[in-house]
Design a protein around this motif. Structure first.
Motif, PDB file in Angstrom:
ATOM      1  N   ASP A  33     -23.253 -47.932  -2.100  1.00 18.77           N
ATOM      2  CA  ASP A  33     -22.274 -46.860  -2.079  1.00 18.77           C
ATOM      3  C   ASP A  33     -22.345 -46.153  -3.425  1.00 18.77           C
ATOM      4  OD1 ASP A  33     -19.764 -48.842  -0.313  1.00 18.77           O
ATOM      5  OD2 ASP A  33     -21.490 -47.707   0.435  1.00 18.77           O
ATOM      6  N   MET A  34     -22.322 -44.836  -3.393  1.00 20.13           N
ATOM      7  CA  MET A  34     -22.461 -44.056  -4.618  1.00 20.13           C
ATOM      8  C   MET A  34     -21.207 -43.215  -4.838  1.00 20.13           C
ATOM      9  SD  MET A  34     -25.438 -45.031  -5.545  1.00 20.13           S
ATOM     10  CE  MET A  34     -25.659 -43.911  -6.938  1.00 20.13           C
ATOM     11  N   ALA A  35     -20.929 -42.920  -6.089  1.00 21.23           N
ATOM     12  CA  ALA A  35     -19.736 -42.143  -6.387  1.00 21.23           C
ATOM     13  C   ALA A  35     -19.917 -41.347  -7.665  1.00 21.23           C
ATOM     14  CB  ALA A  35     -18.518 -43.054  -6.517  1.00 21.23           C
ATOM     15  N   TRP A  36     -19.135 -40.303  -7.771  1.00 28.48           N
ATOM     16  CA  TRP A  36     -19.028 -39.515  -9.002  1.00 28.48           C
ATOM     17  C   TRP A  36     -17.608 -39.658  -9.537  1.00 28.48           C
ATOM     18  CZ3 TRP A  36     -22.921 -37.277 -11.590  1.00 28.48           C
ATOM     19  CH2 TRP A  36     -24.121 -37.025 -10.908  1.00 28.48           C
ATOM     20  N   TYR A  37     -17.515 -39.918 -10.837  1.00 28.12           N
ATOM     21  CA  TYR A  37     -16.256 -39.969 -11.554  1.00 28.12           C
ATOM     22  C   TYR A  37     -16.310 -38.936 -12.669  1.00 28.12           C
ATOM     23  CZ  TYR A  37     -14.887 -44.500  -9.518  1.00 28.12           C
ATOM     24  OH  TYR A  37     -14.513 -45.512  -8.668  1.00 28.12           O
ATOM     25  N   ARG A  38     -15.137 -38.599 -13.194  1.00 32.19           N
ATOM     26  CA  ARG A  38     -15.112 -37.752 -14.376  1.00 32.19           C
ATOM     27  C   ARG A  38     -14.033 -38.247 -15.327  1.00 32.19           C
ATOM     28  NH1 ARG A  38     -12.940 -32.215 -11.474  1.00 32.19           N
ATOM     29  NH2 ARG A  38     -10.757 -32.878 -11.150  1.00 32.19           N
ATOM     30  N   GLN A  39     -14.253 -37.913 -16.593  1.00 34.26           N
ATOM     31  CA  GLN A  39     -13.315 -38.352 -17.632  1.00 34.26           C
ATOM     32  C   GLN A  39     -13.158 -37.268 -18.672  1.00 34.26           C
ATOM     33  OE1 GLN A  39     -14.393 -42.055 -19.550  1.00 34.26           O
ATOM     34  NE2 GLN A  39     -12.244 -42.484 -19.999  1.00 34.26           N
ATOM     35  N   THR A  40     -11.909 -37.037 -19.062  1.00 38.17           N
ATOM     36  CA  THR A  40     -11.611 -36.127 -20.155  1.00 38.17           C
ATOM     37  C   THR A  40     -10.951 -36.937 -21.265  1.00 38.17           C
ATOM     38  OG1 THR A  40      -9.530 -35.552 -19.082  1.00 38.17           O
ATOM     39  CG2 THR A  40     -11.395 -34.082 -18.724  1.00 38.17           C
ATOM     40  N   PRO A  41     -11.039 -36.451 -22.511  1.00 32.82           N
ATOM     41  CA  PRO A  41     -10.471 -37.211 -23.642  1.00 32.82           C
ATOM     42  C   PRO A  41      -9.003 -37.544 -23.412  1.00 32.82           C
ATOM     43  CG  PRO A  41     -11.840 -35.443 -24.450  1.00 32.82           C
ATOM     44  CD  PRO A  41     -11.725 -35.235 -22.965  1.00 32.82           C
ATOM     45  N   GLY A  42      -8.672 -38.795 -23.650  1.00 34.55           N
ATOM     46  CA  GLY A  42      -7.289 -39.221 -23.537  1.00 34.55           C
ATOM     47  C   GLY A  42      -6.842 -39.561 -22.138  1.00 34.55           C
ATOM     48  N   LYS A  43      -7.742 -39.423 -21.172  1.00 39.52           N
ATOM     49  CA  LYS A  43      -7.388 -39.712 -19.788  1.00 39.52           C
ATOM     50  C   LYS A  43      -8.296 -40.789 -19.224  1.00 39.52           C
ATOM     51  CE  LYS A  43      -5.459 -35.221 -18.497  1.00 39.52           C
ATOM     52  NZ  LYS A  43      -5.499 -34.118 -17.505  1.00 39.52           N
ATOM     53  N   GLN A  44      -7.789 -41.438 -18.192  1.00 40.07           N
ATOM     54  CA  GLN A  44      -8.601 -42.447 -17.520  1.00 40.07           C
ATOM     55  C   GLN A  44      -9.691 -41.775 -16.698  1.00 40.07           C
ATOM     56  OE1 GLN A  44      -5.839 -44.905 -15.236  1.00 40.07           O
ATOM     57  NE2 GLN A  44      -6.094 -46.536 -16.746  1.00 40.07           N
ATOM     58  N   ARG A  45     -10.755 -42.515 -16.495  1.00 38.66           N
ATOM     59  CA  ARG A  45     -11.819 -42.024 -15.640  1.00 38.66           C
ATOM     60  C   ARG A  45     -11.276 -41.925 -14.212  1.00 38.66           C
ATOM     61  NH1 ARG A  45     -17.640 -44.702 -16.596  1.00 38.66           N
ATOM     62  NH2 ARG A  45     -17.003 -44.137 -18.713  1.00 38.66           N
ATOM     63  N   GLU A  46     -11.509 -40.786 -13.558  1.00 40.21           N
ATOM     64  CA  GLU A  46     -10.972 -40.591 -12.216  1.00 40.21           C
ATOM     65  C   GLU A  46     -12.087 -40.393 -11.204  1.00 40.21           C
ATOM     66  OE1 GLU A  46      -8.739 -37.028 -11.503  1.00 40.21           O
ATOM     67  OE2 GLU A  46     -10.038 -35.784 -12.750  1.00 40.21           O
ATOM     68  N   LEU A  47     -11.835 -40.886 -10.008  1.00 41.24           N
ATOM     69  CA  LEU A  47     -12.799 -40.751  -8.929  1.00 41.24           C
ATOM     70  C   LEU A  47     -12.796 -39.323  -8.406  1.00 41.24           C
ATOM     71  CD1 LEU A  47     -14.746 -42.047  -6.868  1.00 41.24           C
ATOM     72  CD2 LEU A  47     -12.735 -42.595  -5.485  1.00 41.24           C
ATOM     73  N   VAL A  48     -13.977 -38.746  -8.304  1.00 34.47           N
ATOM     74  CA  VAL A  48     -14.115 -37.383  -7.789  1.00 34.47           C
ATOM     75  C   VAL A  48     -14.557 -37.405  -6.325  1.00 34.47           C
ATOM     76  CG1 VAL A  48     -15.377 -35.215  -8.026  1.00 34.47           C
ATOM     77  CG2 VAL A  48     -14.650 -36.469 -10.077  1.00 34.47           C
ATOM     78  N   ALA A  49     -15.609 -38.168  -6.046  1.00 32.39           N
ATOM     79  CA  ALA A  49     -16.141 -38.216  -4.680  1.00 32.39           C
ATOM     80  C   ALA A  49     -16.948 -39.482  -4.492  1.00 32.39           C
ATOM     81  CB  ALA A  49     -17.007 -36.999  -4.400  1.00 32.39           C
ATOM     82  N   THR A  50     -16.949 -39.960  -3.254  1.00 31.61           N
ATOM     83  CA  THR A  50     -17.692 -41.158  -2.888  1.00 31.61           C
ATOM     84  C   THR A  50     -18.521 -40.863  -1.648  1.00 31.61           C
ATOM     85  OG1 THR A  50     -15.951 -42.635  -3.709  1.00 31.61           O
ATOM     86  CG2 THR A  50     -17.482 -43.546  -2.091  1.00 31.61           C
TER      87      THR A  50
END
Length: 115
Positions: A33-50
């Protein structure tokens, strides 16, 4: 050795598009299973799409209708097509592979959306 290599990030104006790629090696890609996450400074890494190994996909509410995740098992590559980009989409985008109980991450690629 498992490697996930992201590419395709960059600077784009709001409303523009980018296509991210993640090339995998050393892993049973078609079974992962593959996924894309994103992270901005000061925030937790969030799931974008799976996208699962059966091809089914899920998206974060914030990107539904704008982003499309896809995979090419012949190239061991997962993609994220990002359209109608917004400044809040800015961040480092990471590729993740899940193979049974093992999790692997790429090094990330920066996406910056200017207003």
């Amino acid at each position: 050795q498992v490697q996930l290599v992201e590419s395709g990030g960059g600077l784009v104006q709001a409303g523009g598009s980018l296509r991210l790629s993640c090339a995998a090696s050393g892993i049973r890609f078609s079974l992962s299973d593959m996924a894309w996450y994103r992270q901005t400074p000061g925030k937790q890494r969030e799931l974008v799409a799976t996208i699962r190994n059966d091809g089914s996909a899920d998206y974060a509410d914030s990107v539904k209708g704008r982003f499309t995740i896809s995979r090419d098992n012949t190239k061991n590559t997962v993609y994220l097509q990002m359209n109608s980009l917004k400044p809040e989409d800015t961040g480092v985008y990471y590729c993740k592979a899940q193979y049974y109980y093992s999790t692997y991450w790429g090094q990330g690629t920066q996406v910056t959306v200017s207003s």
